[in-house]
Design an enzyme around this catalytic site. Sequence first.
Site, PDB file in Angstrom:
ATOM      1  N   GLU A  98      51.055   8.325 -12.196  1.00 18.16           N
ATOM      2  CA  GLU A  98      51.748   7.051 -11.978  1.00 18.16           C
ATOM      3  C   GLU A  98      51.064   5.954 -12.785  1.00 18.16           C
ATOM      4  O   GLU A  98      49.856   6.024 -13.024  1.00 18.16           O
ATOM      5  CB  GLU A  98      51.635   6.679 -10.493  1.00 18.16           C
ATOM      6  CG  GLU A  98      52.901   6.836  -9.687  1.00 18.16           C
ATOM      7  CD  GLU A  98      53.874   5.676  -9.839  1.00 18.16           C
ATOM      8  OE1 GLU A  98      54.032   5.143 -10.959  1.00 18.16           O
ATOM      9  OE2 GLU A  98      54.486   5.305  -8.835  1.00 18.16           O
ATOM     10  N   ASP A  99      51.815   4.941 -13.172  1.00 17.55           N
ATOM     11  CA  ASP A  99      51.220   3.812 -13.876  1.00 17.55           C
ATOM     12  C   ASP A  99      50.399   2.938 -12.927  1.00 17.55           C
ATOM     13  O   ASP A  99      49.255   2.605 -13.204  1.00 17.55           O
ATOM     14  CB  ASP A  99      52.288   2.978 -14.610  1.00 17.55           C
ATOM     15  CG  ASP A  99      53.477   2.599 -13.734  1.00 17.55           C
ATOM     16  OD1 ASP A  99      53.519   2.969 -12.534  1.00 17.55           O
ATOM     17  OD2 ASP A  99      54.387   1.922 -14.255  1.00 17.55           O
ATOM     18  N   ASP A 102      50.984  -0.016  -6.124  1.00 20.06           N
ATOM     19  CA  ASP A 102      51.108  -1.406  -5.673  1.00 20.06           C
ATOM     20  C   ASP A 102      51.289  -1.399  -4.149  1.00 20.06           C
ATOM     21  O   ASP A 102      50.323  -1.204  -3.425  1.00 20.06           O
ATOM     22  CB  ASP A 102      52.268  -2.045  -6.442  1.00 20.06           C
ATOM     23  CG  ASP A 102      52.403  -3.536  -6.226  1.00 20.06           C
ATOM     24  OD1 ASP A 102      51.379  -4.211  -6.087  1.00 20.06           O
ATOM     25  OD2 ASP A 102      53.547  -4.039  -6.221  1.00 20.06           O
ATOM     26  N   GLY A 104      52.748   0.907  -2.551  1.00 19.78           N
ATOM     27  CA  GLY A 104      52.614   2.304  -2.147  1.00 19.78           C
ATOM     28  C   GLY A 104      53.930   2.956  -1.735  1.00 19.78           C
ATOM     29  O   GLY A 104      53.970   4.158  -1.487  1.00 19.78           O
ATOM     30  N   PHE A 151      50.200  -9.720 -11.814  1.00 17.07           N
ATOM     31  CA  PHE A 151      51.291  -8.954 -12.399  1.00 17.07           C
ATOM     32  C   PHE A 151      50.864  -8.611 -13.816  1.00 17.07           C
ATOM     33  O   PHE A 151      50.547  -9.482 -14.609  1.00 17.07           O
ATOM     34  CB  PHE A 151      52.613  -9.729 -12.392  1.00 17.07           C
ATOM     35  CG  PHE A 151      53.758  -8.809 -12.687  1.00 17.07           C
ATOM     36  CD1 PHE A 151      54.367  -8.081 -11.665  1.00 17.07           C
ATOM     37  CD2 PHE A 151      54.207  -8.626 -13.982  1.00 17.07           C
ATOM     38  CE1 PHE A 151      55.392  -7.190 -11.939  1.00 17.07           C
ATOM     39  CE2 PHE A 151      55.242  -7.739 -14.259  1.00 17.07           C
ATOM     40  CZ  PHE A 151      55.838  -7.024 -13.242  1.00 17.07           C
ATOM     41  N   ASP A 158      56.055  -2.812 -17.545  1.00 16.16           N
ATOM     42  CA  ASP A 158      57.058  -3.751 -18.057  1.00 16.16           C
ATOM     43  C   ASP A 158      57.232  -4.958 -17.145  1.00 16.16           C
ATOM     44  O   ASP A 158      56.862  -4.947 -15.970  1.00 16.16           O
ATOM     45  CB  ASP A 158      58.415  -3.058 -18.162  1.00 16.16           C
ATOM     46  CG  ASP A 158      59.054  -2.845 -16.787  1.00 16.16           C
ATOM     47  OD1 ASP A 158      58.398  -2.228 -15.925  1.00 16.16           O
ATOM     48  OD2 ASP A 158      60.180  -3.325 -16.570  1.00 16.16           O
ATOM     49  N   ARG A 164      56.411  -2.859 -22.745  1.00 18.08           N
ATOM     50  CA  ARG A 164      55.851  -1.516 -22.517  1.00 18.08           C
ATOM     51  C   ARG A 164      55.065  -1.016 -23.723  1.00 18.08           C
ATOM     52  O   ARG A 164      54.176  -0.183 -23.607  1.00 18.08           O
ATOM     53  CB  ARG A 164      56.979  -0.508 -22.227  1.00 18.08           C
ATOM     54  CG  ARG A 164      57.726  -0.750 -20.925  1.00 18.08           C
ATOM     55  CD  ARG A 164      58.617   0.450 -20.634  1.00 18.08           C
ATOM     56  NE  ARG A 164      59.616   0.206 -19.605  1.00 18.08           N
ATOM     57  CZ  ARG A 164      59.421   0.343 -18.301  1.00 18.08           C
ATOM     58  NH1 ARG A 164      58.232   0.702 -17.854  1.00 18.08           N
ATOM     59  NH2 ARG A 164      60.401   0.125 -17.447  1.00 18.08           N
TER      60      ARG A 164
HETATM   61  P1  IMP Z   1      55.069   0.218  -5.348  1.00 17.16           P
HETATM   62  O1  IMP Z   1      56.174   1.091  -4.861  1.00 17.16           O
HETATM   63  O2  IMP Z   1      55.123  -1.157  -4.777  1.00 17.16           O
HETATM   64  O3  IMP Z   1      53.694   0.842  -5.213  1.00 17.16           O
HETATM   65  O4  IMP Z   1      55.355  -0.077  -6.851  1.00 17.16           O
HETATM   66  C1  IMP Z   1      55.168   0.797  -7.847  1.00 17.16           C
HETATM   67  C2  IMP Z   1      55.995   0.383  -9.038  1.00 17.16           C
HETATM   68  O5  IMP Z   1      56.221  -1.041  -9.120  1.00 17.16           O
HETATM   69  C3  IMP Z   1      55.233   0.740 -10.265  1.00 17.16           C
HETATM   70  O6  IMP Z   1      55.480   2.070 -10.652  1.00 17.16           O
HETATM   71  C4  IMP Z   1      55.725  -0.292 -11.266  1.00 17.16           C
HETATM   72  O7  IMP Z   1      56.916   0.165 -11.854  1.00 17.16           O
HETATM   73  C5  IMP Z   1      56.036  -1.512 -10.439  1.00 17.16           C
HETATM   74  N1  IMP Z   1      54.921  -2.487 -10.482  1.00 17.16           N
HETATM   75  C6  IMP Z   1      54.086  -2.826  -9.478  1.00 17.16           C
HETATM   76  N2  IMP Z   1      53.185  -3.741  -9.870  1.00 17.16           N
HETATM   77  C7  IMP Z   1      53.442  -3.986 -11.167  1.00 17.16           C
HETATM   78  C8  IMP Z   1      52.834  -4.852 -12.168  1.00 17.16           C
HETATM   79  O8  IMP Z   1      51.856  -5.587 -11.949  1.00 17.16           O
HETATM   80  N3  IMP Z   1      53.399  -4.816 -13.403  1.00 17.16           N
HETATM   81  C9  IMP Z   1      54.463  -4.024 -13.722  1.00 17.16           C
HETATM   82  N4  IMP Z   1      55.057  -3.203 -12.833  1.00 17.16           N
HETATM   83  C10 IMP Z   1      54.547  -3.188 -11.565  1.00 17.16           C
HETATM   84 MG    MG Z   2      56.917   2.312 -12.614  1.00 17.03          MG
END
Ligand code: IMP
Ligand code: MG
Length: 176
Positions: A98-99, A102, A104, A151, A158, A164
């Site tokens: 995963e990138d 955040d 989760g 962010f 992105d 990206r």
């Molecule tokens: P989560 O489900 O909130 O953990 O979010 C995961 C997804 O939100 C990641 O795979 C990203 O695509 C996007 N995301 C969360 N934080 C960032 C950020 O700081 N920059 C860009 N994309 C983010």
């Molecule tokens: Mg993503």
Amino acid sequence: MNEEVSSEALISAQAIDARIGELADAINERYAGEALMLLVTLKGAAPFSGDLARKLRVPLTIEYIRARSYAGTERAGEVVFSHLPEESLEGRHVLIVEDILDTGHTARRILQFVHGQSPVSVALAVLLDKPSRRQEAVEADFVGFTIDDHFVIGYGLDFNERYRELDAIYTLEPGD
Ligand code: IMP
Ligand code: MG
């Protein structure tokens, strides 16, 4: 939004490369003697997974999954898959790549999906971790960098599908 990319990188290309080398060492050690399936989450983890895969020394297959989440809307926390792996995960050692971790929500849903496919083992590798934003009890097994609540964009990440292609990670700041 009139956003602006920070003039200095939060994490330089050199730092990313060095840290991925360390992650690869740990992954090579953990899976020594095993075949590994990388399950890469589109689109953000594409650069990370490519650089990581080139440093791995165990027999690899690579599959992709695409999950879209609806954070910040009335469907917050809901995650929908728009691409699923083509090969079966049954009996495989699966490493989800995963990138960024955040809230989760996305990782939790992907983990749920993978566990339902009868793999031998499941682990999660993330380039970035923002633990202060977590809403689900998800922890990664391999973490590149732990960052504060910024962010960030670049190296796969992105903002509205932009940035990206940048080779380092920058913060995005509100413009005037
Ligand atoms: P989560 O489900 O909130 O953990 O979010 C995961 C997804 O939100 C990641 O795979 C990203 O695509 C996007 N995301 C969360 N934080 C960032 C950020 O700081 N920059 C860009 N994309 C983010
Ligand atoms: Mg993503």
